[in-house]
Design a protein around this motif. Structure first.
Motif, PDB file in Angstrom:
ATOM      1  N   ILE A  38       0.831  -1.199   0.000  1.00 45.50           N
ATOM      2  CA  ILE A  38       0.000   0.000   0.000  1.00 45.50           C
ATOM      3  C   ILE A  38       0.872   1.258   0.000  1.00 45.50           C
ATOM      4  N   CYS A  39       1.901   1.273   0.862  1.00 47.14           N
ATOM      5  CA  CYS A  39       2.796   2.433   0.936  1.00 47.14           C
ATOM      6  C   CYS A  39       3.488   2.690  -0.395  1.00 47.14           C
ATOM      7  N   LEU A  40       3.997   1.622  -1.000  1.00 53.03           N
ATOM      8  CA  LEU A  40       4.747   1.769  -2.240  1.00 53.03           C
ATOM      9  C   LEU A  40       3.849   2.220  -3.387  1.00 53.03           C
ATOM     10  N   SER A  41       2.683   1.605  -3.515  1.00 55.80           N
ATOM     11  CA  SER A  41       1.797   1.958  -4.628  1.00 55.80           C
ATOM     12  C   SER A  41       1.202   3.354  -4.436  1.00 55.80           C
ATOM     13  N   PHE A  42       0.855   3.719  -3.198  1.00 55.84           N
ATOM     14  CA  PHE A  42       0.354   5.061  -2.915  1.00 55.84           C
ATOM     15  C   PHE A  42       1.412   6.104  -3.290  1.00 55.84           C
ATOM     16  N   SER A  43       2.647   5.848  -2.899  1.00 48.65           N
ATOM     17  CA  SER A  43       3.733   6.777  -3.198  1.00 48.65           C
ATOM     18  C   SER A  43       3.967   6.905  -4.694  1.00 48.65           C
ATOM     19  N   ALA A  44       3.845   5.790  -5.420  1.00 44.96           N
ATOM     20  CA  ALA A  44       3.997   5.837  -6.874  1.00 44.96           C
ATOM     21  C   ALA A  44       2.932   6.727  -7.498  1.00 44.96           C
ATOM     22  N   GLY A  45       1.702   6.616  -7.020  1.00 43.19           N
ATOM     23  CA  GLY A  45       0.633   7.469  -7.524  1.00 43.19           C
ATOM     24  C   GLY A  45       0.904   8.937  -7.262  1.00 43.19           C
ATOM     25  N   VAL A  46       1.400   9.241  -6.056  1.00 41.36           N
ATOM     26  CA  VAL A  46       1.765  10.611  -5.708  1.00 41.36           C
ATOM     27  C   VAL A  46       2.803  11.154  -6.683  1.00 41.36           C
ATOM     28  N   MET A  47       3.844  10.368  -6.924  1.00 41.04           N
ATOM     29  CA  MET A  47       4.963  10.833  -7.736  1.00 41.04           C
ATOM     30  C   MET A  47       4.575  11.006  -9.204  1.00 41.04           C
ATOM     31  N   VAL A  48       3.774  10.087  -9.732  1.00 42.78           N
ATOM     32  CA  VAL A  48       3.368  10.192 -11.128  1.00 42.78           C
ATOM     33  C   VAL A  48       2.458  11.403 -11.333  1.00 42.78           C
ATOM     34  N   TYR A  49       1.470  11.573 -10.454  1.00 36.81           N
ATOM     35  CA  TYR A  49       0.519  12.672 -10.645  1.00 36.81           C
ATOM     36  C   TYR A  49       1.195  14.031 -10.512  1.00 36.81           C
ATOM     37  N   ILE A  50       2.002  14.196  -9.463  1.00 31.88           N
ATOM     38  CA  ILE A  50       2.623  15.493  -9.248  1.00 31.88           C
ATOM     39  C   ILE A  50       3.619  15.823 -10.355  1.00 31.88           C
ATOM     40  N   SER A  51       4.222  14.778 -10.938  1.00 36.95           N
ATOM     41  CA  SER A  51       5.179  15.013 -12.021  1.00 36.95           C
ATOM     42  C   SER A  51       4.495  15.585 -13.254  1.00 36.95           C
ATOM     43  N   PHE A  52       3.347  14.995 -13.636  1.00 35.85           N
ATOM     44  CA  PHE A  52       2.670  15.440 -14.851  1.00 35.85           C
ATOM     45  C   PHE A  52       1.747  16.631 -14.618  1.00 35.85           C
ATOM     46  N   ALA A  53       1.066  16.664 -13.466  1.00 35.48           N
ATOM     47  CA  ALA A  53       0.051  17.695 -13.245  1.00 35.48           C
ATOM     48  C   ALA A  53       0.619  18.986 -12.683  1.00 35.48           C
ATOM     49  N   GLU A  54       1.842  18.942 -12.135  1.00 34.09           N
ATOM     50  CA  GLU A  54       2.392  20.161 -11.555  1.00 34.09           C
ATOM     51  C   GLU A  54       3.801  20.440 -12.068  1.00 34.09           C
ATOM     52  N   ILE A  55       4.715  19.520 -11.845  1.00 28.56           N
ATOM     53  CA  ILE A  55       6.127  19.813 -12.105  1.00 28.56           C
ATOM     54  C   ILE A  55       6.388  20.060 -13.587  1.00 28.56           C
ATOM     55  N   LEU A  56       5.941  19.163 -14.455  1.00 31.97           N
ATOM     56  CA  LEU A  56       6.197  19.336 -15.882  1.00 31.97           C
ATOM     57  C   LEU A  56       5.475  20.558 -16.435  1.00 31.97           C
ATOM     58  N   LEU A  57       4.253  20.799 -15.982  1.00 34.02           N
ATOM     59  CA  LEU A  57       3.509  21.969 -16.456  1.00 34.02           C
ATOM     60  C   LEU A  57       4.200  23.274 -16.040  1.00 34.02           C
ATOM     61  N   GLU A  58       4.718  23.302 -14.805  1.00 33.62           N
ATOM     62  CA  GLU A  58       5.438  24.488 -14.357  1.00 33.62           C
ATOM     63  C   GLU A  58       6.715  24.688 -15.172  1.00 33.62           C
TER      64      GLU A  58
END
Length: 263
Positions: A38-58
């Motif tokens: 659960i910890c690993l998969s939750f963290s993967a979701g966090v990292m993927v979403y923030i990468s595309f929805a925030e970091i790359l867009l910025e």
């Protein structure tokens, strides 16, 4: 309190939030592999979403303000980040290599490696975040507070991404906690870099921000897909892993929406 000191304290607070995620290692049961998944998969979701929805867009926005081919440069830097972390991954021992000290199983070695990769990616990610938090607080203290809170919320699950695999691999809660705290401390280092920029640099730094953020986005996507998700699949059923992967994405989405409407 001067603006610079206030801005630095904000970056320190946001960075130490990574250690809160590390505390999960102190509260978990080493025998509970489902919790690890659960910890690993939750963290993967966090990292993927923030990468595309925030970091790359910025990154794209910052580079388009500076360069005519800003979108192209951001895209190239994003994949450059993937190549960079892939090269780092190549030089971290795989579980089929001998370990001189100790008798760890292949699974334990792979988990430790996953934790190290997460720590590398998140440390790189936290540095420019600290820079951005510092700059925002220097420009507008109220804006700096909002940005710092949002980043702190992001950093808690990122601390889990570091601490959980290291704890399960080594059995040491101390090592897991120190690894997550150490990764978070790169954020105030980014704040210090921000202070040096404010003091000594008179040019436009948007291009530097944009390229750095695009690189970081690529690094985080690589770690999430190449390391965290495969490790989660080892310890949990596919549907459980996918459910918590999307839950991690949802948590990041809610925090970003809340940040957007805070202004």
């Amino acid at each position: 309190m001067s603006n610079a000191v206030f801005a630095f304290l904000l970056t320190l607070m946001a960075g130490l939030a990574t250690g809160l995620g590390g505390l999960v290692a102190l509260l978990s049961n080493a025998a509970n592999k489902k919790f690890l998944a659960i910890c690993l998969s939750f963290s993967a979701g966090v990292m993927v979403y923030i990468s595309f929805a925030e970091i790359l867009l910025e990154a794209i926005e910052a580079l388009e303000d500076v360069f005519a081919a800003g979108y192209l440069i951001a895209t190239a830097a994003f994949f450059g980040g993937i190549i960079l972390i892939a090269l780092i991954d190549k030089f971290i021992p795989h579980d089929d290599e001998e370990v001189v000290l100790g008798t760890k199983s292949g699974d334990e070695k792979e988990l430790k490696r996953t934790g190290i990769m997460s720590a590398v990616a998140i440390s790189i990610h936290n540095f420019p975040e600290g820079l951005v938090t510092f700059m925002a607080a220097m420009y507008d203290p109220a804006l700096g507070v909002v940005v710092a809170i949002a980043i702190a919320l992001h950093n808690i699950p990122e601390g889990i991404a570091i601490s959980a695999p290291i704890y399960y691999a080594t059995g040491s809660k101390r090592k897991a906690l120190l690894a997550s705290i150490g990764s978070g401390l790169t954020e105030p280092l980014g704040g210090l870099a921000g202070w040096l920029l404010v003091q000594n640099l008179f040019g436009d730094v948007e291009g530097i921000f944009g390229i750095t953020f695009a690189l970081v986005g690529g690094v985080m996507v690589f770690v999430a897909i190449h390391q965290l998700l495969p490790a989660a699949q080892k310890y949990g059923e596919h549907h459980l892993v996918m459910k918590w992967f999307f839950a991690g994405m949802a948590v990041m989405a809610v925090s970003l929406v809340a940040l957007e409407y805070a202004f």
